[in-house]
Motif scaffolding. Structure first.
Motif: not given
Length: 731
Positions: A442-451, A482-495, A473-474, A479-480
Motif C-alpha cells: 500500500e505504501a509504494i502505490d503511486p496512485e495513492s500518492y497522486n491522490q 487508515s487502520e494504523a491511524v485509527r489505532l493511534v487515536r485509541d491509545l492511552s497516554n502511557g501507550q 480519500p487516499s 485499509r492498512f
C-alpha cells in the motif's frame, strides 16, 4: 591396389588397459578446398566460389558497439552479484536472528535432558562397549523428545531452520545428526536411518549398519557431550520405520544418551497420528514453537525491501503480485525469495544503467558519479537517462556527472523519509496484526500518492492537518494505513509515550519529522505532570468525576494530535519510489516478465510456437505472412495447424491424408504425370513410391508423438482406436 592401412601404419603402442569405456578426445578433420592450380590440373572446367574465411568476418564481429555492450553487460552482472550477495546474506542473518531465542531455549533443554540421563547411571567402559543394551527399568528408557512446531505449509522452509539449529547445537559442544524424511522410508527401513547416523557421526559408511558400533564410538571418545538427532518433518516419514527407530533409541539411551528433536508442521498432536502406543510411551515430549511464516516474511521484507540494504527495489504491481503469489499459490518463504532473485536478475539484465546500484550502496550521500570509469560517455548516459519516462519530467540545466549524482542523492533522501514513515506505521499497527508486506504494497502505490497530492493542491485540508472527520480519500481508501491511524487515536497516554519513543528512534536523521515527534513528546510530559498534580490535590467527591473527564479529554486531544502527525507524515514524506525521477534505474516494474518466469504458461507457449513458428525460424519461404501450409514447414507445426480444423476428436485417417497432401510437393506429381517411363523401370518407381509412403507415415507418427509429449493430444484408446483427442483448445 592401394596399400592396406595395416601395412602402412606403425606398430600400435596403445596400452591394453584402455577399453571402449575409456573415452578419449578426438578431432574430425575435413578435407580442405583445392587450390587454383590443383583445380586446373584436375581438369574440371567449373570453378566453385570459395567461402572467404578471411579476417573480414572477424572485423565485422568485432564491432565496437558490440564490445561496449558486452563490457556494459559484464559490469551489470558484477553489480548483480554484489547486490544479490548482500541481500542473500541479510536474509540469512534475519532468519537466524528470529530463531535465536528458540534455539537458546532448545539448547538449555538439551543440556538439562543430558544431565537427567546421566543421573540415572553411567556404565563403565567394558559395559559401554558391549554389543547389547543395558538392562534397566522402564523409567530409564524414556527418550527426551523436543517437538518443534514450524507452522509451515511446505517443509522446504524448514530445511534452513533445522540446518541452522544443528550448527547452533554443534557450536555448544553437541554431537548432531540431521535426518530427513527420505531416511525414513519403507524401502530403506531402519537400516537407512542407521547408515545415515553412522555416516554423520563416524564420518564413514558401514554396511551392515549396527547401532552397537555407534555405542562403542561414543563410549570410547565422546562420552561427555550429548548426542542430538534432528528429524526435519515427522509427518512425511513412514510411521512403522519411525516407530522402530524410536524403540531402538530408547533401548540404547543409557549407553547412547540420544536426545531427539522432531519438526511438526501442523499440530503438536501429530505424533499420536503417526506412532503406535508402545512408541509413544517411550517419548518424554517437550514443546517448542518457531515464528509463523508471516512473521518471518515481515522480517525479510523489513530488512531487504524497506530498510536500506542494497538499493534495489520493486514496483507496486510487482509487490502485489509477489504477495498474492506467496499467499495464494505457494505460501513458502523460499518461493518469495526466489521470486525476488528473479526480479533482481531481470532488472540488471534489462536496465543498462543498473550497474550504478553498486556505487549507490557503497558511497555516501554526497558522492560524485564518475561516468568515464564505466566506459560510457556522458552523452550516452544522459541520452538514456532522459529517455526514461520519469526523466522526461525533470528539467536539468547542466548535464554533468555532479548533477546526476545530486539527483541520485535526492532519491536516496526521499527514500529515507519514505522508509521512516512506513516503519512508524508498522510499529503502530503491529500489535493489531497489521502485516508489513500488506503495508508495503500500500505504501509504494503511486496512485495513492497522486491522490494525496491532489488533496493538498486543492486545499481540502485548510488547517494543514486533516481533521478526523475530513480525511483525504487516499487515506480512507488505504485499509492498512487508515487502520494504523485509527489505532493511534485509541491509545492511552502511557501507550502513546512508548510509541512516540519508538518514532523518535526511527526518525533519527530526518529533522523535519523528528522535531515534530519531540514536540509532541514534550506536550505529553506536560500533560502527565498536570495529571500527577491533580492526583495529589484532595478534592470533594462531587468534583472527582469532572476532573477525570477533563483528564480523558486531554488524553484524547494528545492522541488526536499524534494521529494528525502520522497523517501529515504520510501525506508529506511518504513518496513512493515510482514517483521519484530516475527510479527506473533502481526499481523493477515489469510484472509480466516476472509472472512468466514464475508461473509460466508452457502449454500456451507451445501452442503459440507451433502456430507462429515463422517468427522463430525466420525462413525465406514463410516470411510472406500467409497462413498457407507448405511442405518446408516443420511436421509438428503442420500437424497442429491441421488439428485446428477438427473438433474434440480427430479422425486419424483424415488427419494423415491431409498431412500427406501437404508434404508431397504438387509439382513433382505433375512432372511425373508428364513423363512416360519405360516398362522395365516401372518396378523401381513403385519401390520408390512405397519408400516415400513409409517415410511419410514415420513422419506422421513422430509428429503425433511429439504432440502427445507436449500435452496437446491424447492418443487413441482401445475403445476408439481410429480417433485421437485434442486436449488444449484456443490460446
Amino acid at each position: 591396389m592401394a596399400p592396406s592401412v595395416d601395412d602402412a601404419s606403425p606398430p600400435s603402442t596403445v596400452n591394453d588397459v584402455v577399453t571402449e569405456n575409456n573415452l578419449q578426445p578426438f578431432f574430425v578433420l575435413q578435407k580442405g578446398s583445392l587450390r587454383k592450380s590443383e583445380r586446373k590440373s584436375s581438369g574440371t572446367g567449373k570453378t566453385r566460389r570459395r567461402i572467404d574465411l578471411s579476417p573480414a568476418l572477424a572485423k565485422i564481429s568485432e564491432n565496437p558497439e558490440d564490445e561496449k555492450e558486452d563490457e556494459n553487460m559484464n559490469l551489470r552482472m558484477e553489480a548483480f552479484q554484489f547486490v544479490w550477495t548482500k541481500m542473500e546474506s541479510t536474509i540469512k542473518d534475519v532468519l537466524r536472528d528470529i530463531n535465536t531465542s528458540v534455539f537458546s531455549e532448545i539448547q538449555s533443554w538439551v543440556h538439562q535432558s543430558f544431565d537427567t540421563i546421566r543421573s540415572l547411571g553411567t556404565p563403565d567402559f567394558p559395559e559401554a562397549t558391549q554389543s547389547f543394551p543395558v538392562i534397566t527399568d522402564a523409567n530409564s528408557k524414556k527418550l527426551f523428545t523436543g517437538l518443534v512446531l514450524t507452522k509451515n505449509m511446505e517443509f522446504v522452509d524448514d530445511l534452513l531452520t533445522f540446518e541452522e539449529l544443528g550448527k547452533h547445537l554443534k557450536s555448544q559442544g553437541c554431537h548432531v545428526a540431521n535426518l530427513s524424511s527420505l531416511d525414513f522410508t519403507a524401502k530403506n527401513g531402519i537400516g537407512g536411518c542407521l547408515r545415515s547416523l553412522l555416516r554423520q557421526f563416524l564420518k564413514t559408511t558401514l554396511d551392515p549398519a549396527d547401532i552397537s558400533i555407534l555405542a562403542s564410538w561414543y563410549g570410547e571418545e565422546n562420552y561427555n557431550n550429548p548426542m542430538v538427532v534432528i528429524v526435519d518433518d515427522i509427518e512425511r516419514c513412514c510411521g512403522s520405520v519411525l516407530s522402530d527407530f524410536v524403540l531402538m533409541l530408547s533401548e540404547w539411551v543409557v549407553k547412547i544418551p540420544v536426545i531427539l528433536i522432531m519438526g511438526v508442521a501442523t499440530t503438536l498432536d501429530a505424533p499420536r497420528n503417526i506412532l503406535p502406543s508402545n512408541a509413544l510411551q517411550r517419548l518424554c515430549p517437550f514443546e517448542f514453537t518457531l515464528g509463523t511464516p508471516a512473521e518471518r516474511m515481515d522480517a525479510v521484507v523489513e530488512a531487504v525491501l524497506v530498510k536500506p540494504c542494497s538499493g534495489f527495489s520493486i514496483g507496486h504491481k510487482v509487490a502485489v503480485f509477489m504477495r498474492n503469489y506467496f499467499v495464494s499459490q505457494d505460501g513458502t518463504l523460499t518461493s518469495f525469495i526466489r521470486a525476488l532473485k528473479i526480479a533482481c536478475t531481470q532488472h540488471f539484465y534489462a536496465e543498462p544503467l543498473s550497474f550504478i546500484l553498486r556505487e549507490f550502496v557503497l558511497e555516501e550521500d554526497n558522492w560524485v558519479l564518475e561516468i568515464e570509469r564505466y566506459g560510457i560517455s556522458p552523452e550516452v548516459m544522459w541520452k538514456h537517462v532522459f529517455d526514461l519516462p520519469s526523466g522526461q519530467r525533470v528539467k536539468i540545466t547542466k548535464q554533468t556527472s555532479e548533477s546526476l549524482a545530486h539527483a541520485f542523492s535526492e532519491l536516496k533522501r526521499l527514500q529515507n523519509q519514505w522508509r521512516a514513515v512506513v516503519l512508524c506505521l508498522y510499529v503502530t499497527g503491529k500489535g493489531e496484526k497489521v502485516r508489513l508486506l500488506d503495508l508495503f504494497c500500500e505504501a509504494i502505490d503511486p496512485e495513492s500518492y497522486n491522490q494525496r497530492e491532489f488533496c493538498t493542491h486543492t486545499k481540502l485540508d485548510k488547517d494543514s492537518v486533516l481533521s478526523p472527520n475530513r480525511q483525504c480519500p487516499s487515506l480512507t481508501k488505504g485499509r492498512f494505513i487508515s487502520e494504523a491511524v485509527r489505532l493511534v487515536r485509541d491509545l492511552s497516554n502511557g501507550q502513546l509515550g512508548k510509541l512516540l519513543k519508538i518514532w523518535e528512534n526511527l526518525t533519527v536523521g530526518i529533522t523535519e519529522i523528528n522535531d515534530k515527534v519531540k514536540e509532541l513528546q514534550s506536550l505529553l510530559k506536560i500533560e502527565d505532570g498536570k495529571s500527577s498534580k491533580k492526583d495529589l490535590i484532595i478534592t470533594p467527591k462531587r468534583h472527582a468525576s469532572q476532573i477525570q473527564l477533563n483528564i480523558e479529554k486531554d488524553s484524547k486531544s494528545l492522541s488526536d494530535k499524534a494521529a494528525k502527525l502520522i497523517e501529515r507524515m504520510v501525506r508529506d514524506y511518504m513518496q513512493p519510489i515510482e514517483c521519484i525521477p530516475f527510479h527506473e534505474i533502481f526499481c523493477f516494474k515489469n510484472v509480466d516478465k516476472l509472472r512468466q518466469a514464475l508461473i509460466g504458461e508452457p502449454r500456451r507457449r507451445i501452442q503459440v510456437d507451433l502456430l507462429e513458428f515463422q517468427k522463430l525460424v525466420r525462413c525465406s519461404c514463410c516470411l510472406s505472412g500467409s497462413n498457407a501450409l507448405l511442405p518446408s514447414m516443420h511436421d509438428t507445426s503442420i500437424m497442429y495447424k491441421l488439428a485446428q480444423e477438427h473438433g474434440d476428436l480427430i479422425n486419424l485417417h483424415d488427419w494423415y491424408q491431409s498431412f500427406k497432401t501437404v508434404v508431397i510437393c504438387p509439382s513433382s506429381n505433375k512432372r511425373k504425370s508428364r513423363q512416360s517411363p519405360l516398362p522395365k523401370k516401372r518396378k523401381d518407381i513403385k519401390e520408390s513410391e512405397n519408400q516415400s509412403e513409409a517415410s511419410i507415415q514415420a513422419r506422421f507418427c513422430r509428429a503425433v508423438t511429439e504432440l502427445q509429449i507436449t500435452g496437446l493430444l491424447r492418443m487413441p484408446t482401445k475403445r476408439r482406436p481410429d480417433f485421437a483427442q485434442r486436449v488444449a483448445f484456443g490460446l
